[in-house]
Design an enzyme around this catalytic site. Sequence first.
Site, PDB file in Angstrom:
ATOM      1  N   HIS A 113       0.844  -1.183   0.000  1.00 19.91           N
ATOM      2  CA  HIS A 113       0.000   0.000   0.000  1.00 19.91           C
ATOM      3  C   HIS A 113       0.889   1.246   0.000  1.00 19.91           C
ATOM      4  CE1 HIS A 113      -4.194   1.289   0.432  1.00 19.91           C
ATOM      5  NE2 HIS A 113      -3.746   2.323   1.100  1.00 19.91           N
TER       6      HIS A 113
ATOM      7  N   THR B 286      -2.411   2.624  -4.840  1.00 20.22           N
ATOM      8  CA  THR B 286      -2.621   3.141  -3.494  1.00 20.22           C
ATOM      9  C   THR B 286      -3.393   4.456  -3.489  1.00 20.22           C
ATOM     10  OG1 THR B 286      -0.486   2.202  -2.901  1.00 20.22           O
ATOM     11  CG2 THR B 286      -1.430   3.801  -1.368  1.00 20.22           C
ATOM     12  N   GLU B 287      -4.501   4.466  -2.754  1.00 16.47           N
ATOM     13  CA  GLU B 287      -5.304   5.682  -2.571  1.00 16.47           C
ATOM     14  C   GLU B 287      -5.675   6.339  -3.897  1.00 16.47           C
ATOM     15  OE1 GLU B 287      -6.178   6.334   0.594  1.00 16.47           O
ATOM     16  OE2 GLU B 287      -4.879   4.780   1.423  1.00 16.47           O
ATOM     17  N   LEU B 288      -5.827   5.500  -4.918  1.00 17.69           N
ATOM     18  CA  LEU B 288      -6.168   5.950  -6.276  1.00 17.69           C
ATOM     19  C   LEU B 288      -5.175   6.964  -6.842  1.00 17.69           C
ATOM     20  CD1 LEU B 288     -10.038   6.204  -6.646  1.00 17.69           C
ATOM     21  CD2 LEU B 288      -8.564   4.211  -6.575  1.00 17.69           C
TER      22      LEU B 288
ATOM     23  N   TRP C 167      -7.509  10.045  -4.209  1.00 15.17           N
ATOM     24  CA  TRP C 167      -8.829  10.275  -3.631  1.00 15.17           C
ATOM     25  C   TRP C 167      -8.726  10.910  -2.245  1.00 15.17           C
ATOM     26  CZ3 TRP C 167     -11.381   4.723  -2.694  1.00 15.17           C
ATOM     27  CH2 TRP C 167     -10.739   4.083  -1.623  1.00 15.17           C
TER      28      TRP C 167
END
Lengths: 416, 466
Positions: free
Chosen positions: A109, A145-147, A296
């Site tokens: 991640h 990861t986290e868009l 995001w």
Amino acid sequence: MPDVCLYFQVHQPNRLIPYDFFHIGEHAFYEDDGLNAEVLSKVSEKCYLPANRMFTRLLREHRGRFALAISISGTVIEQLEAHRPDVLESFQELVATGQVELLAETYYHSLAVLHSRKEFERQVDLHLQKLEDVFQVRPRVFRNTELIYNNAIAAQAETMGFDGVFAEGVEWVLNGMSPNHLYRAPHVTQVKTLLRNSGLSDDVGFRFSDRNWSEWPLTPEKFAGWLAEAEGEVVNLFMDYESIGEHQWEDTGIFEFWKGLPEAVEDAELSWVTPTQATQLFRVVDDYDCHWSTSWADAERDLSAWMGNVMQQEAIAKIHRLEREVMEVGDPDLTHVWAKLQTSDHFYWMSTKGGTDGGVHQYFSPYSSPYEAYTYFMNVLADLQVRLRRLKEAGGRGAGGKRRRGRSVSGVFPSP
Amino acid sequence: MSVENVLLIFRGLVHSLLTADPGESGFPSNAPLLPMNKRLRVLKLGWEFPPLINGGLGIACLGLSRALARQVDLRVVVPKAAEEASFDDFKLTGLNHLRLEEIQQTEGKYRYESFAQIERVPIHLDPYETSEATVEEIRMEPGGEVRFSRTTRHQLESFQIGDLYGEDLGTKVVEFSKVAAKLAMLTEFDIVHAHDWMTFLAGVEVKKATGKPLVLHLHASQYDRAGADARGWIFDIEKYGMEQADRVIPVSRYNGQVCSGHYGIDPAKIRPVHNGADPVAAYHTSKKFPEKLVLFLGRLTAQKGPEFFLEIASRVLEKNRDVRFVMAGTGERLKPLIESGAFRGLGGYFHFTGFLNKEKVNELLSMTDVYCMPSVSEPFGLSALEAAQFGIPAVISKQSGVAEVLKGALKADFWDTHRMADHIHALLTDETLRAEVVKQAEADIAASTWDAAAEKVLEVYRELVP
């Protein structure tokens, strides 16, 4: 009327112990196992277990008419293996319904894609391998990861053979276009970009429990109505799995909402699709030209959640700068320890943002301040450097010609 | 506003002098000529005292008191003493333990009018302030005439609660001077000796009430704490107190220059006396990492020069990657320093410990290779002596008192980070130089005893009470 594509993110980081200066060179275990197990169990009881049970039942009840996607990080799978195998089983059961698509991401991640292509590919491969081992599936769609996304990341996903890649649908790139279509990054030919519908996703993921929200309380029927009114081919609802029961507690009615949603969507004559189905069903309508990295996270929807201040920038740059030394030493355990320090949460906790977003950063932080997060992290980094130095020196002394690695001081110490 | 208040306080003090009637007090006449063999009787006014301490002041007061008690009869009065604190050689009185009855005899002997006129006392005056906070004010209701003799139970109780440097510090300073003067009238002594601004008003008050000579001991001034431009009621009290004193004892010649140059005090009455250093149980532990260790220890306030230490670290690391820097302590500059360190890319080599207790400080000292004290203004700098006791060579700023004591320490102006860095680099790489500096420091420490300090203080007393 568009189809509806639902994806949940499942992730837990490995929080560090309060690693003060006196630990450096002496204490080789960085993670707060107790705390990590505790948080994992808490989230398991409030979210993972009840949500898995609920969705497994819903998927069986609506056989063939309801589907969803999940991305589950390598770090959380490891934690589940170590502390809650029962919860991992419930995820396996969920996936075994055949209606759950798993997505590819970086095992740790991490934000590796921004720092090292090699390390990024290594982590995606590790994750694919892990999913193969644990769930016996091979994802077709990549979700960073986290868009975190830009044109180059889309191209990278294509090179790695994926059919689709996720991104946040940000207004300044969409420029008036709707996120409810499939797009293509410039200079790629295969991979399709799926954009999160941030408004509708956040209605459920964040605003659902907000009693000051004019739409509160949100019912499945009302929400399905909004979905039906949306333009385009597919509405992408992307959110944290933990938003069910953890970020929004059970007493907000979040479970009831999800129980009712599949049927409400059906009643509104909409269909559920998985990301891969979406890439197969729909053509791209236009280019989505994203030069600047988006994500995001936070109101800014950029990298500032992890790289917004000098502490974050230094920490993340320095952990990645160790890559060559770590790989040269080639100690699998050390490599794993190093890679776990790349998990985005470490940098997220160092954010000094204020306002609502700052509150969210602090809510998830195990530390009392971003300065503490930074201080402990950098001490851990220092210890890792000491260990690397020792391993290199031992390797150089012990094995002679073949195993001798570069021992130059400049190799051990990246310039500040 | 604050300056006005101070003027009001001054007026009150002057007034008290005018209305005091030494004839009624039943004290022996002033300025007695003592027989040569008779021990001097000294009334010492302090603020913090071990084990209740915040900083170096209490440690210095105790060290000096112990040594002085071998030569004089000593009574120490502080606002707050620990329950268990008792010392064989001298009598320690904490006003928090004082009973009303003990000082009631002075009823009606003396009065203040002007204290009643003080409407506002600026609070939040903690000299050891460690965090940023807003300045507030309390409002004291103006009342009628307050008689000095009315030492209310409340007054005494105020010393039983709260911090010595709490938000009511201003009030406590004034109350302390009232009660101290009253106590002084019941005490037989030859000389009054007050330590730092919190007790200066009390010292002046005692002098005016009893006519005994006043010695003020300056451990740190507002110049050191808040910079050359600092003005305000603390500055005013310091200046006023030193003007009223018969002798001023700064803790170094450097500090004495601040007295004369910055406060305009007559150099003829300034007698610098260096602090002593109690021997510590020094030990050595080996580091858990291969790099050398350079230490900064102190409150993270601008006057300690922590920003300069960051810059020095940057410069050393440019030449020498085999070194770690530790900044131990906390203060209002901590967060900006952490960010500044990150901006300079020092993370991983420059470590912040936050606040450390004595045990952890010693552990750190036991593994330190070079001690660095780049203070902008350091009246003395006991920590450099403590480091020297651990066999650590020091690089210190010329703007420090301890530079006069540690003759072999490498020195530079606080702002000269190039030279500071060169010194550190030299000590890290040149074993001969290092050994020389350490050896000289050993000799300097041996001479830095509280007995030696007490001897000099006694000389000052003898000038006033032959």
